[in-house]
Design a protein around this motif. Structure first.
Motif, PDB file in Angstrom:
ATOM      1  N   UNK A 109      -4.111  42.998  62.859  1.00 15.89           N
ATOM      2  CA  UNK A 109      -3.300  43.452  61.737  1.00 15.89           C
ATOM      3  C   UNK A 109      -4.178  44.098  60.676  1.00 15.89           C
ATOM      4  N   UNK A 110      -3.531  44.747  59.730  1.00 18.52           N
ATOM      5  CA  UNK A 110      -4.275  45.334  58.617  1.00 18.52           C
ATOM      6  C   UNK A 110      -5.029  44.262  57.841  1.00 18.52           C
ATOM      7  N   UNK A 111      -4.459  43.075  57.737  1.00 17.48           N
ATOM      8  CA  UNK A 111      -5.130  41.973  57.048  1.00 17.48           C
ATOM      9  C   UNK A 111      -6.528  41.750  57.620  1.00 17.48           C
ATOM     10  N   UNK A 112      -6.632  41.664  58.947  1.00 16.53           N
ATOM     11  CA  UNK A 112      -7.941  41.451  59.580  1.00 16.53           C
ATOM     12  C   UNK A 112      -8.895  42.593  59.285  1.00 16.53           C
ATOM     13  N   UNK A 138       2.673  35.633  73.000  1.00 14.05           N
ATOM     14  CA  UNK A 138       3.398  35.527  71.726  1.00 14.05           C
ATOM     15  C   UNK A 138       2.687  34.608  70.731  1.00 14.05           C
ATOM     16  N   UNK A 139       1.367  34.828  70.653  1.00  9.31           N
ATOM     17  CA  UNK A 139       0.593  34.167  69.607  1.00  9.31           C
ATOM     18  C   UNK A 139       0.209  35.241  68.589  1.00  9.31           C
ATOM     19  N   UNK A 140      -0.893  35.891  68.822  1.00 16.68           N
ATOM     20  CA  UNK A 140      -1.323  37.012  67.991  1.00 16.68           C
ATOM     21  C   UNK A 140      -1.269  38.287  68.829  1.00 16.68           C
ATOM     22  N   UNK A 141      -1.415  39.431  68.159  1.00 16.51           N
ATOM     23  CA  UNK A 141      -1.504  40.684  68.891  1.00 16.51           C
ATOM     24  C   UNK A 141      -0.478  41.704  68.465  1.00 16.51           C
ATOM     25  N   UNK A 142      -0.870  42.969  68.565  1.00 19.00           N
ATOM     26  CA  UNK A 142       0.058  44.058  68.263  1.00 19.00           C
ATOM     27  C   UNK A 142       1.171  44.074  69.297  1.00 19.00           C
ATOM     28  N   UNK A 143       2.334  44.543  68.864  1.00 19.29           N
ATOM     29  CA  UNK A 143       3.507  44.454  69.731  1.00 19.29           C
ATOM     30  C   UNK A 143       3.906  45.781  70.347  1.00 19.29           C
ATOM     31  N   UNK A 150      -2.197  52.919  65.388  1.00 21.75           N
ATOM     32  CA  UNK A 150      -2.368  52.958  63.935  1.00 21.75           C
ATOM     33  C   UNK A 150      -3.443  51.982  63.476  1.00 21.75           C
ATOM     34  N   UNK A 151      -3.529  50.828  64.135  1.00 18.31           N
ATOM     35  CA  UNK A 151      -4.546  49.857  63.755  1.00 18.31           C
ATOM     36  C   UNK A 151      -5.939  50.356  64.129  1.00 18.31           C
ATOM     37  N   UNK A 152      -6.060  51.029  65.268  1.00 12.26           N
ATOM     38  CA  UNK A 152      -7.349  51.611  65.649  1.00 12.26           C
ATOM     39  C   UNK A 152      -7.783  52.670  64.646  1.00 12.26           C
ATOM     40  N   UNK A 153      -6.848  53.492  64.206  1.00 13.15           N
ATOM     41  CA  UNK A 153      -7.166  54.519  63.204  1.00 13.15           C
ATOM     42  C   UNK A 153      -7.588  53.869  61.887  1.00 13.15           C
ATOM     43  N   UNK A 154      -6.860  52.827  61.499  1.00 17.84           N
ATOM     44  CA  UNK A 154      -7.186  52.132  60.258  1.00 17.84           C
ATOM     45  C   UNK A 154      -8.583  51.511  60.343  1.00 17.84           C
ATOM     46  N   UNK A 155      -8.901  50.902  61.491  1.00 18.31           N
ATOM     47  CA  UNK A 155     -10.216  50.287  61.660  1.00 18.31           C
ATOM     48  C   UNK A 155     -11.327  51.323  61.514  1.00 18.31           C
ATOM     49  N   UNK A 156     -11.128  52.487  62.092  1.00 20.83           N
ATOM     50  CA  UNK A 156     -12.139  53.533  61.986  1.00 20.83           C
ATOM     51  C   UNK A 156     -12.268  54.034  60.546  1.00 20.83           C
TER      52      UNK A 156
END
Length: 353
Positions: A109-112, A138-143, A150-156
């Motif tokens: 997530x963006x939080x991480x 169904x614990x953690x993970x993008x759905x 989008x999360x990969x782009x944000x991480x970069x």
């Protein structure tokens, strides 16, 4: 000293079987594009991790930051922390360990991402990360694939070193029926592949695609998009895996216990919930059909039937789940045959922080 001289309850590790299990899994992955990154959450000792790396493993998988720190102190890596961490204290511990060994974190997530970004600023170095995809646990993970992209782009953009993705088909690994297990694993891996395809289409092709467990190692280990498999339990084999995948190897870990009472068909042993767990079913007495049918804090009840068990008898028990049983102990008595050749500390026992 023989194992019969050991005070009980105590964990017994048969090194001949351990080496056989490590060798067999290493040979499976030696000639294929997918590689093995075994999970540390089962053995919890660097003595095993060293042997797995020597047998061809490309690195180690850890579940908790405390496990990472044990590996870092031993100088063993590279390590994938296949779990999310939260809070500045843990993030700073991550960067401290990453200064000692090659280490990859996991975000979902963006939080991480923001926490790793802030931690990188404090540490003065970037963090390597992969993205966890929810493939059915169904614990953690993008759905959705879009969320992953989008999360990969944000991480970069945040200055993190995006390395790839992971999924875990843990809901499939212990399905007893082989065809149902394969179907469930393939469904999960197909989900993971959809995220991989979306990343490729976005120009974010993952270097790492991590998946798999002991029960599905040969399914994930044959999946075209997968680059590495996180199997861990294979190294010791517990009662649950012995029932589901008897082809995988022999149980290497037992709990030595002493019979302290015999009343009719019931034998009582000196191992209870403080030294043995049963969440995957009744533990079994080695080389028999006898089961540990009841556990209280300090006592275990064995359905002894017409067996010759009597007070003073020592028996070896195969836990139904090794990971949680091992977590209760501080050392292994390592044997070859009946001879005790070493005592290994279980450095990552209770390293759950």
């Amino acid at each position: 000293m023989t194992k019969r001289d050991i005070d009980t309850p105590a964990l017994i590790l048969d090194l001949d079987i351990v080496e056989e299990n490590i060798r067999t899994m290493g040979e499976y992955f030696a000639a294929r594009p997918q590689k093995l990154r075994p999970h540390f959450k089962t053995p919890k000792t660097h003595e095993i991790a060293r042997r797995q790396l020597a047998a061809g493993a490309i690195g180690i998988t850890a579940s908790k930051l405390g496990e990472v720190e044990v590996l870092a102190r031993a100088g063993l890596g590279p390590v994938l922390l296949a779990n999310q961490i939260a809070g500045p204290a843990k993030i700073d511990r991550f960067f401290k360990a990453a200064a000692r060994i090659s280490l990859i974190g996991t975000v979902e997530s963006e939080f991480n991402v923001r926490e790793f970004e802030a931690g990188a600023a404090r540490a003065g170095r970037a963090a390597d990360v992969i993205i966890e995809v929810d493939t059915g646990m169904h614990r953690c993970g993008t759905e959705t694939p879009d969320e992953t992209v989008e999360l990969a782009r944000l991480a970069k953009r945040a200055g993190l070193k995006y390395r790839g993705v992971m999924g875990y088909e843990g809901h499939a690994v212990l399905i007893p029926d082989r065809e149902k297990r394969i179907a469930a694993a393939r469904e999960a891996l197909t989900t993971l592949s959809r995220h991989v395809e979306a990343l490729r289409a976005a120009g974010l092709a993952p270097e790492i695609v991590s998946a798999g467990g002991t029960g599905t190692f040969d399914i994930a280990g044959n999946w075209p998009d997968v680059t590495e498999v996180q199997a861990g339990s294979y190294v010791f084999i517990d009662g649950a895996y012995r029932n589901v995948r008897p082809d995988l190897g022999r149980p290497a870990l037992t709990l030595l216990s002493t019979v302290i009472s015999r009343r009719g068909a019931r034998a009582i042993i000196d191992a209870g919930m403080k030294s043995l767990t049963n969440e995957f079913g009744p533990p079994m007495v080695k080389d028999t059909a006898l089961k540990v049918v009841h556990l209280s804090e300090e006592h275990g009840g064995v359905a002894a039937g017409e067996s010759s068990l009597e007070p003073g008898s020592k028996i070896e028990i195969i836990p139904s789940h090794n990971d949680t049983t091992i977590n209760l102990h501080s050392e292994y008595y390592v044997v070859r045959g009946d001879e005790v050749i070493a005592r290994w500390p279980i450095e990552a026992a209770r390293a759950y922080r």
